[in-house]
Scaffold this motif. Structure first.
Motif, mmCIF file in Angstrom:
data_model
loop_
_atom_site.group_PDB
_atom_site.id
_atom_site.type_symbol
_atom_site.label_atom_id
_atom_site.label_comp_id
_atom_site.label_asym_id
_atom_site.label_seq_id
_atom_site.Cartn_x
_atom_site.Cartn_y
_atom_site.Cartn_z
ATOM 1 N N GLN A 263 1.037 -1.281 0.020
ATOM 2 C CA GLN A 263 0.401 -0.171 -0.057
ATOM 3 C C GLN A 263 1.219 1.353 -0.399
ATOM 4 O OE1 GLN A 263 -2.776 -0.297 3.263
ATOM 5 N NE2 GLN A 263 -4.020 -1.501 2.533
ATOM 6 N N ALA A 264 2.189 1.298 1.068
ATOM 7 C CA ALA A 264 2.548 2.566 0.824
ATOM 8 C C ALA A 264 3.499 2.714 -0.505
ATOM 9 C CB ALA A 264 3.474 2.318 2.125
ATOM 10 N N VAL A 265 3.626 1.740 -1.785
ATOM 11 C CA VAL A 265 4.148 1.336 -2.540
ATOM 12 C C VAL A 265 3.840 2.152 -3.703
ATOM 13 C CG1 VAL A 265 5.733 0.668 -4.583
ATOM 14 C CG2 VAL A 265 6.335 -0.246 -2.253
ATOM 15 N N ARG A 266 2.745 2.114 -3.316
ATOM 16 C CA ARG A 266 0.847 2.098 -4.789
ATOM 17 C C ARG A 266 0.547 3.147 -4.267
ATOM 18 N NH1 ARG A 266 -0.903 -2.953 -3.509
ATOM 19 N NH2 ARG A 266 -2.416 -1.796 -2.718
ATOM 20 N N SER A 267 0.994 4.130 -3.146
ATOM 21 C CA SER A 267 0.432 5.321 -2.968
ATOM 22 C C SER A 267 1.042 6.790 -2.912
ATOM 23 C CB SER A 267 -0.333 5.199 -1.792
ATOM 24 O OG SER A 267 0.347 5.145 -0.302
ATOM 25 N N GLY A 268 2.344 6.063 -2.132
ATOM 26 C CA GLY A 268 3.782 6.830 -2.068
ATOM 27 C C GLY A 268 3.589 7.797 -1.159
ATOM 28 N N THR A 269 2.756 7.168 -0.035
ATOM 29 C CA THR A 269 2.192 8.428 1.073
ATOM 30 C C THR A 269 3.227 7.489 2.614
ATOM 31 O OG1 THR A 269 0.589 7.048 1.523
ATOM 32 C CG2 THR A 269 0.213 8.971 0.125
ATOM 33 N N ARG A 270 2.521 7.609 3.492
ATOM 34 C CA ARG A 270 3.843 7.201 4.697
ATOM 35 C C ARG A 270 2.890 5.857 5.064
ATOM 36 N NH1 ARG A 270 3.786 10.884 9.538
ATOM 37 N NH2 ARG A 270 4.901 8.579 10.588
#
Length: 712
Positions: free
Chosen positions: A287-294
């Motif tokens: 999820q972090a890789v896909r969204s680019g967020t924390r």
């Protein structure tokens, strides 16, 4: 090192830490009896029991796990506010702490399993806890105490949605349910038919089955997960605690040792397996890789994917927050093998001797030599400080003694401990415990009266026993005092005459009469009880205190109480001494006993006394005492020492100055010398004897009294 050696070393570490935990458990229970609402103490004793149980499980000590689990359950009820602290509860838990301590000592002796007597004692103690357990899992543990390996049963909610190819792969969904019945009780099975297509669209080789069920089992979650190992990849298998089990998990998490990682808390509680946590972490990273967020908090992912219910995650987060808040307040300590510490002290002692020798060879003066002396002195103090421990821990152990003895005697006594932060050598702390035990029991039995007797004399029904420690002139003083009846001079003297200890016409001072209670076999008790009356104990006190280069004195007032004062050196390793010479011999006088030094007057008042500024000062001629040959020096000096408020002079030929003295034992051959406490090696390589001022002055006083009685 072999695997067996590693295991033995780990077990030894466990035993050492477990002893501390048992001590915490006992002290906490005693504190709760006085302060039932002390939440911090409740948490401490619960944490001690929980840690004991968890550490025992790591070594497969099932009997210890089973017993401690029940104690932990009772303390958990207290912690949650479901059970109030009462004297009866404390009385039931204290013997359990003793039993845990006995099992720990058994492990130290190599006994990994309890014997029949120990097992029977444990079952009886658990039966005594049953009234405080209700019908919860702890009560179940008591009823099955003979099964040391039995784990508490838990309820699980199973959501089983088998993959479409399950049947094609040769797997029968119903067989999994049947197998679950072998590790627990399956109930509330329901079939979810929401995924069923119309009859004409069904494929006979495709699995459309989904089940909801509850499982009651003592098996850990990992074992239940393993049942579905062969269908997990194609199926949606979710195993979470049942709704009515959530409170139990929340309580368990609250009771767990502190951890700053939510995942560790959830895994340790059994609510989540390591595999499930790994899957959640993988989802978090994706999820972090896909969204680019924390990254999304791991707790949210666990709840979102139905791996664990939200109340359990919230409890784990609270545990994490408490850990972070208290982590900065923790005191970091390190355990050191006592043998290594002793070796360090020995080396420092040799350094002191070598430094003295260097000083003699280098001659007086020299800036470099002065700096070396300063550094050596700092090293000495630092090394000795490693062995210094507060005496408060030893004094607090008597809280249990006072409580148990008062219950046995039917007395009411309040224990007051002061000066617990006073430090002394660890070796002395260990060796003074037994004499203090005798003094405490003697005060409770002989000193403090029963409530009815105290009321008749206008006293409060509850007596007071005081334990006090403080530093005084390079020594540590430990006082055991009570507000009881005090010593009866006439009764003691009459008993001494009856036993032939003193003559019927002897004239004794109060101090001499009080000293009679330390005679072997002496007792004024009219009856023999389990506590006293046999005349043993007080003579052991004096013998042990004297063996530690200490002294003991008695201060008493009839009807008001008694205080017994023990004076001990701070350490047994190195002391500051004053070197004196008598003919060819050298002696060390402990510097803390020296008050002043004067010249021996040409005309003493008598054979062994002199006029010191209007005061009659008795003195001891060391030359005569030790039968040293040769003529005395033309000008002799008197080293004045003080012992228990009594001043005495030591007549010597030469004053050789102060020095740091490394105490060397004399050996068995010289163990009978009462006025010599040890020896040391001087910088010149010569041997000097260390004078034990207490017995030296006492023996001289006794000889003078005998001589005076004979002369009379």
């Amino acid at each position: 090192m072999s695997t067996d050696d590693d295991m033995r070393e780990a077990l030894d570490t466990f035993v050492t830490e477990a002893r501390d935990l048992v001590q915490q458990l006992e002290e906490g229970l005693l504190d709760l009896e006085v302060r039932p609402a002390a939440a911090d103490t409740v948490n401490t004793v619960f944490r001690a029991a929980h840690t004991l149980k968890g550490s025992s499980g790591l070594f497969g000590l099932r009997h210890l796990v089973q017993f401690t689990h029940v104690v932990e359950t009772v303390l958990g009820s207290v912690r949650e506010g479901d059970l109030e602290v009462s004297p009866g509860l404390v009385s039931a838990l204290l013997p359990c702490a003793d039993h845990i301590g006995t099992m720990i000592e058994g492990l130290a002796g190599g006994r990994l399993e309890p014997d029949a007597a120990q097992a029977a004692e444990g079952a009886a103690l658990l039966a005594g806890l049953e009234p405080y357990l209700g019908d919860g899992p702890g009560a179940t543990a008591v009823r099955h105490a003979e099964d040391a390996g039995a784990a508490p049963e838990r309820s699980w909610r199973l959501s089983l949605r088998f993959g479409a190819d399950c049947l094609r792969n040769g797997m029968d969904p119903l067989s999994f349910l049947r197998y679950l019945g072998s590790i627990g009780t399956v109930s509330r099975v329901s079939v979810d038919d929401s995924g069923l297509p119309a009859a004409e669209q069904m494929d006979p080789e495709t699995c459309y089955l989904a089940f909801e069920a509850e499982l009651l089992s003592g098996a850990p979650k990992e074992e239940i997960e393993a049942v579905f190992e062969f269908v997990r990849e194609d199926s949606d298998i979710r195993i979470v605690p049942a709704e009515h089990q959530l409170d139990a998990y929340v309580r368990a998490i609250r009771a767990m040792p502190e951890s700053d990682r939510v995942g560790d808390v959830l895994i340790s509680s059994g609510a989540v397996t390591e595999l499930e946590m790994a899957e959640a972490l993988h989802i978090q990273q994706e999820q972090a890789v896909r969204s680019g967020t924390r990254p999304v908090p791991i707790g949210e992912i666990l709840v979102e994917h139905g791996i664990v219910p939200r109340p359990i995650v919230d409890a784990a987060l609270n545990r994490q927050r408490k850990t972070i808040e208290t982590r900065s307040q923790d005191t970091q300590t390190i355990r050191i093998d006592a043998a290594r510490l002793d070796r360090l002290i020995d080396l420092v002692g040799e350094l002191v001797i070598a430094q003295s020798s260097t000083g003699l060879r280098a001659g007086a003066g020299g800036e470099a030599q002065s700096e070396v002396m300063r550094l050596v002195d700092e090293v000495r103090h630092s090394a000795l400080a490693l062995r210094m421990v507060p005496i408060g821990t030893t004094l607090r152990r008597f809280e249990r003694v006072v409580r148990d003895v008062c219950v046995e005697l039917g007395k009411e006594v309040s224990l007051v401990i002061t000066g617990g932060d006073a430090e002394m050598d660890k070796a002395l702390v260990e060796r003074i415990s037994d004499p203090l035990l005798h003094l405490v029991r003697n005060s409770l039995d002989h000193g403090i009266e029963a409530p009815a007797e105290r009321r008749r004399h206008g006293k409060a029904a509850q007596g007071t026993l005081r334990l006090n420690a403080y530093h005084d002139a390079g020594n540590i003083v430990i006082e055991v005092g009570d507000d009881g009846r005090g010593l009866d001079r006439e009764k003691i003297l009459a008993k001494a005459v009856e036993r032939g200890v003193v003559d019927a016409d002897a004239v004794l001072t109060d101090a001499e009469v009080h000293d009679l209670i330390f005679e072997p076999g002496f007792s004024t008790a009219s009856t023999v009880s389990s506590l006293s009356g046999r005349g043993v104990g007080m003579d052991v006190v004096r013998r042990n205190v004297t063996g530690l280069r200490g002294s003991i004195e008695v201060e008493t007032t009839r009807g008001a109480g008694t205080t017994i004062r023990i004076r001990l050196p701070l350490t047994l390793a190195i002391i500051d001494g004053f070197l004196v010479g008598v003919g060819p011999s050298s002696f060390i006088v402990p510097l803390d006993r020296v008050t002043e030094i004067v010249e021996l007057p040409s005309g003493p008042l008598g054979r062994d006394c002199m006029n010191l500024r209007g005061e009659v000062l008795p003195f001891i001629r060391l030359r005569d005492l030790f039968d040293i040959p040769g003529e005395p020096a033309r000008r002799q000096s008197v080293v004045i020492v003080e012992q228990s408020g009594q001043r005495t002079g030591l007549v010597v030929d030469a004053l050789l100055g102060e020095l740091q003295t490394v105490i060397k034992p004399l050996g068995v051959l010289f163990s009978g010398l009462s006025c010599i406490s040890g020896s040391t090696i001087l910088g010149s390589g010569e041997i000097a004897l260390i004078l034990d001022v207490g017995p030296l002055v006492a023996d001289h006083s006794e000889r003078e009294h005998v001589r005076a009685r004979r002369a009379a």
